[in-house]
Write a protein that holds these residues in place. Structure first.
Motif, PDB file in Angstrom:
ATOM      1  N   ASN A 181       0.827  -1.219   0.000  1.00 26.73           N
ATOM      2  CA  ASN A 181       0.000   0.000   0.000  1.00 26.73           C
ATOM      3  C   ASN A 181       0.859   1.267   0.000  1.00 26.73           C
ATOM      4  O   ASN A 181       0.662   2.175   0.807  1.00 26.73           O
ATOM      5  N   ALA A 182       1.796   1.325  -0.933  1.00 27.04           N
ATOM      6  CA  ALA A 182       2.745   2.446  -0.978  1.00 27.04           C
ATOM      7  C   ALA A 182       2.540   3.322  -2.203  1.00 27.04           C
ATOM      8  O   ALA A 182       3.456   4.004  -2.648  1.00 27.04           O
ATOM      9  N   SER A 183       1.344   3.317  -2.766  1.00 24.31           N
ATOM     10  CA  SER A 183       1.113   4.001  -4.043  1.00 24.31           C
ATOM     11  C   SER A 183       1.412   5.499  -3.995  1.00 24.31           C
ATOM     12  O   SER A 183       1.809   6.084  -5.001  1.00 24.31           O
ATOM     13  N   ASP A 184       1.252   6.119  -2.824  1.00 20.45           N
ATOM     14  CA  ASP A 184       1.491   7.560  -2.729  1.00 20.45           C
ATOM     15  C   ASP A 184       2.966   7.930  -2.853  1.00 20.45           C
ATOM     16  O   ASP A 184       3.292   9.072  -3.183  1.00 20.45           O
ATOM     17  N   TYR A 185       3.837   6.971  -2.575  1.00 14.66           N
ATOM     18  CA  TYR A 185       5.272   7.279  -2.520  1.00 14.66           C
ATOM     19  C   TYR A 185       6.113   6.442  -3.476  1.00 14.66           C
ATOM     20  O   TYR A 185       7.298   6.721  -3.669  1.00 14.66           O
ATOM     21  N   LEU A 186       5.513   5.438  -4.056  1.00 13.80           N
ATOM     22  CA  LEU A 186       6.265   4.405  -4.767  1.00 13.80           C
ATOM     23  C   LEU A 186       7.071   4.948  -5.940  1.00 13.80           C
ATOM     24  O   LEU A 186       8.252   4.613  -6.108  1.00 13.80           O
ATOM     25  N   GLU A 187       6.467   5.771  -6.755  1.00 13.16           N
ATOM     26  CA  GLU A 187       7.182   6.283  -7.925  1.00 13.16           C
ATOM     27  C   GLU A 187       8.374   7.143  -7.509  1.00 13.16           C
ATOM     28  O   GLU A 187       9.458   7.040  -8.095  1.00 13.16           O
ATOM     29  N   GLU A 188       8.188   7.968  -6.513  1.00 13.59           N
ATOM     30  CA  GLU A 188       9.284   8.813  -6.042  1.00 13.59           C
ATOM     31  C   GLU A 188      10.438   7.967  -5.494  1.00 13.59           C
ATOM     32  O   GLU A 188      11.612   8.237  -5.778  1.00 13.59           O
ATOM     33  N   SER A 189      10.100   6.934  -4.729  1.00 15.19           N
ATOM     34  CA  SER A 189      11.136   6.082  -4.160  1.00 15.19           C
ATOM     35  C   SER A 189      11.878   5.298  -5.231  1.00 15.19           C
ATOM     36  O   SER A 189      13.107   5.184  -5.205  1.00 15.19           O
ATOM     37  N   LEU A 190      11.137   4.764  -6.185  1.00 12.18           N
ATOM     38  CA  LEU A 190      11.787   4.020  -7.269  1.00 12.18           C
ATOM     39  C   LEU A 190      12.622   4.937  -8.154  1.00 12.18           C
ATOM     40  O   LEU A 190      13.696   4.542  -8.628  1.00 12.18           O
ATOM     41  N   ASP A 191      12.164   6.146  -8.355  1.00 14.90           N
ATOM     42  CA  ASP A 191      12.943   7.101  -9.157  1.00 14.90           C
ATOM     43  C   ASP A 191      14.309   7.343  -8.540  1.00 14.90           C
ATOM     44  O   ASP A 191      15.312   7.467  -9.242  1.00 14.90           O
ATOM     45  N   CYS A 192      14.368   7.436  -7.217  1.00 15.88           N
ATOM     46  CA  CYS A 192      15.652   7.730  -6.581  1.00 15.88           C
ATOM     47  C   CYS A 192      16.612   6.547  -6.678  1.00 15.88           C
ATOM     48  O   CYS A 192      17.823   6.713  -6.532  1.00 15.88           O
ATOM     49  N   ILE A 193      16.080   5.357  -6.945  1.00 11.80           N
ATOM     50  CA  ILE A 193      16.941   4.197  -7.188  1.00 11.80           C
ATOM     51  C   ILE A 193      17.319   4.099  -8.660  1.00 11.80           C
ATOM     52  O   ILE A 193      18.493   3.914  -9.016  1.00 11.80           O
ATOM     53  N   LEU A 194      16.336   4.243  -9.537  1.00 15.22           N
ATOM     54  CA  LEU A 194      16.595   4.102 -10.971  1.00 15.22           C
ATOM     55  C   LEU A 194      17.454   5.243 -11.514  1.00 15.22           C
ATOM     56  O   LEU A 194      18.073   5.106 -12.579  1.00 15.22           O
ATOM     57  N   ASN A 195      17.502   6.362 -10.802  1.00 14.79           N
ATOM     58  CA  ASN A 195      18.312   7.498 -11.231  1.00 14.79           C
ATOM     59  C   ASN A 195      19.621   7.611 -10.457  1.00 14.79           C
ATOM     60  O   ASN A 195      20.250   8.676 -10.433  1.00 14.79           O
ATOM     61  N   GLN A 196      20.047   6.524  -9.827  1.00 10.23           N
ATOM     62  CA  GLN A 196      21.333   6.513  -9.138  1.00 10.23           C
ATOM     63  C   GLN A 196      22.475   6.737 -10.124  1.00 10.23           C
ATOM     64  O   GLN A 196      22.377   6.405 -11.311  1.00 10.23           O
ATOM     65  N   THR A 197      23.574   7.273  -9.618  1.00 13.64           N
ATOM     66  CA  THR A 197      24.761   7.429 -10.470  1.00 13.64           C
ATOM     67  C   THR A 197      25.328   6.072 -10.865  1.00 13.64           C
ATOM     68  O   THR A 197      26.035   5.953 -11.869  1.00 13.64           O
ATOM     69  N   LEU A 198      25.003   5.043 -10.074  1.00 17.03           N
ATOM     70  CA  LEU A 198      25.355   3.667 -10.443  1.00 17.03           C
ATOM     71  C   LEU A 198      24.230   3.091 -11.292  1.00 17.03           C
ATOM     72  O   LEU A 198      23.093   2.988 -10.826  1.00 17.03           O
ATOM     73  N   ASP A 199      24.546   2.708 -12.498  1.00 17.69           N
ATOM     74  CA  ASP A 199      23.520   2.201 -13.411  1.00 17.69           C
ATOM     75  C   ASP A 199      23.415   0.683 -13.382  1.00 17.69           C
ATOM     76  O   ASP A 199      22.370   0.119 -13.719  1.00 17.69           O
ATOM     77  N   ASP A 200      24.492   0.012 -12.966  1.00 17.64           N
ATOM     78  CA  ASP A 200      24.563  -1.446 -13.033  1.00 17.64           C
ATOM     79  C   ASP A 200      23.865  -2.062 -11.825  1.00 17.64           C
ATOM     80  O   ASP A 200      24.501  -2.516 -10.863  1.00 17.64           O
ATOM     81  N   LEU A 201      22.536  -2.069 -11.877  1.00 17.16           N
ATOM     82  CA  LEU A 201      21.759  -2.571 -10.751  1.00 17.16           C
ATOM     83  C   LEU A 201      20.458  -3.213 -11.228  1.00 17.16           C
ATOM     84  O   LEU A 201      20.046  -3.041 -12.375  1.00 17.16           O
ATOM     85  N   GLU A 202      19.848  -3.962 -10.329  1.00 15.50           N
ATOM     86  CA  GLU A 202      18.502  -4.490 -10.542  1.00 15.50           C
ATOM     87  C   GLU A 202      17.662  -4.127  -9.332  1.00 15.50           C
ATOM     88  O   GLU A 202      18.189  -3.954  -8.230  1.00 15.50           O
ATOM     89  N   VAL A 203      16.363  -3.980  -9.554  1.00 13.93           N
ATOM     90  CA  VAL A 203      15.456  -3.618  -8.477  1.00 13.93           C
ATOM     91  C   VAL A 203      14.414  -4.722  -8.359  1.00 13.93           C
ATOM     92  O   VAL A 203      13.616  -4.940  -9.281  1.00 13.93           O
ATOM     93  N   ILE A 204      14.437  -5.414  -7.228  1.00 10.36           N
ATOM     94  CA  ILE A 204      13.515  -6.527  -7.000  1.00 10.36           C
ATOM     95  C   ILE A 204      12.418  -6.052  -6.058  1.00 10.36           C
ATOM     96  O   ILE A 204      12.660  -5.812  -4.861  1.00 10.36           O
ATOM     97  N   CYS A 205      11.225  -5.878  -6.596  1.00 13.92           N
ATOM     98  CA  CYS A 205      10.081  -5.385  -5.817  1.00 13.92           C
ATOM     99  C   CYS A 205       9.134  -6.544  -5.530  1.00 13.92           C
ATOM    100  O   CYS A 205       8.735  -7.273  -6.445  1.00 13.92           O
TER     101      CYS A 205
END
Length: 357
Positions: free
Chosen positions: A12-36
């Motif tokens: 139930n994180a819909s209010d914050y989810l995009e913002e939180s994922l953006d801060c991971i997907l826009n990291q200076t480190l690109d070589d990553l995976e995000v397991i949700c």
């Protein structure tokens, strides 16, 4: 294989989810995976995750019936392919260079895990504020930038935040340790943290705030609801981990403070409608300790007065109201004792004698 696997339990994180994922997907480190792992959300969190995954191949989405954040993290760990694992919460934020910096330090020092600071963000006021739990200044002062293990800390191990999101883990270390999060319980991170801590041989501290923890009324430990009863079970699990690693005797006094003090704290802060259920669980837990007379003596010989009072009051009281009265009487006795000690001081004896004259 990628460098970093970021694991995010989602409920139930819909209010914050995009913002939180953006801060991971826009990291200076690109070589990553995000397991949700969607933990049976009742809002549109799963739809948001699937939409983000459709436009970024680094995002992997799993779904389970609601079993809690601990179970979600446990489900994700075997799917992680990164050299390192980072645990993120779905409503918080991470500085955009954090993963790259943690990776560089962890590789350079060959760490089992790296510890760093976090700061709180009050959603209602927009203010940022520090707390001792997440600043860990005593740890920073004690270890500097050295590589250390729990054995170097003494009782400062209890000054380390148990939260997974202020640590950056070597994946092989996590897998080989076998550490797991408690499932179906809040406070589940305590179990993973202490188990992994006692396996770790190479830890380092980064004296920098990298994580922003959002404080809001929907936080799992902010509601004061029935889930607070979980801590009684968690406190027993913590003791079991210290026994497992043969360090219980070393930390017995601190563990007693943590168990009885925190159990009483949550009792005082649970919603009134759940106080009876909490009391019943607390009393049952204390009775199990008292049943083993040898263990009871072993534990109580390290208790100070206020800890012993919590245990004895919980054993003697039959209802919450009786426990409350016992605790209030103890507080009054302590206050009276302090007043008597104060009146025994020479300056007050002189003052009293003058008044009587």
């Amino acid at each position: 294989m990628v460098e970093v696997s970021v694991i995010i339990p989602v409920y139930n994180a819909s209010d914050y989810l995009e913002e939180s994922l953006d801060c991971i997907l826009n990291q200076t480190l690109d070589d990553l995976e995000v397991i949700c792992v969607d933990d049976g959300s009742k809002d549109n969190s799963l739809e948001i995750l699937n939409e983000i995954a459709s436009r970024d191949s680094r995002v992997k989405v799993f779904h389970q019936e609601n079993r809690g954040g601990g179970a979600a993290r446990n489900v994700a760990i075997p799917h992680a392919t990164g050299n390192y694992i980072y645990f993120m919460d779905a409503d918080d934020k991470l500085k955009d260079y954090a993963l790259e910096k943690c990776l560089d330090i962890s590789k350079q020092k060959n760490l089992d895990f790296l510890l760093f600071k976090a700061i709180n963000y009050a959603e209602d006021t927009g203010e940022y504020f520090e707390t001792d739990d997440y600043s860990m200044n005593e740890i920073a002062e004690a270890v500097g930038d050295k590589v250390f293990s729990y054995d170097d800390l003494g009782d400062l191990v209890f000054k380390m935040s148990v939260t997974p999101w202020c640590k950056f883990y070597n994946r092989n270390f996590v897998v080989n340790s076998g550490a797991k999060f408690a499932e179906g319980l809040i406070f589940h991170d305590n179990i993973f943290f202490y188990d992994s801590l006692f396996y770790a041989e190479r830890i380092s501290f980064l004296d920098e705030v990298l994580y922003i923890r959002r404080r809001h009324s929907a936080s799992s430990t902010a509601a004061g609801d029935r889930r607070y009863i979980n801590y009684i079970t968690i406190s027993d699990m913590i003791w079991n981990i210290f026994f497992k690693h043969n360090v219980f005797d070393t930390y017995k006094a601190e563990l007693a403070t943590k168990k009885f003090g925190v159990i009483n704290y949550w009792y005082k802060n649970i919603q009134e409608e759940h106080k009876q259920a909490y009391f019943d669980e607390m009393k049952g837990d204390f009775e199990r300790i008292a049943e083993d007379k040898k263990f009871y003596e072993y534990i109580t010989d390290s208790l100070v007065d206020w800890q012993r009072n919590i245990l004895d009051s919980g054993l003697e009281a039959d209802i919450p109201e009786e426990y409350d009265l016992m605790m209030e009487n103890y507080d009054l006795e302590i206050e009276n004792r302090h007043l008597r000690e104060l009146l025994d001081e020479p300056i007050y004896k002189i003052a009293v004698s003058k008044i009587r004259k």
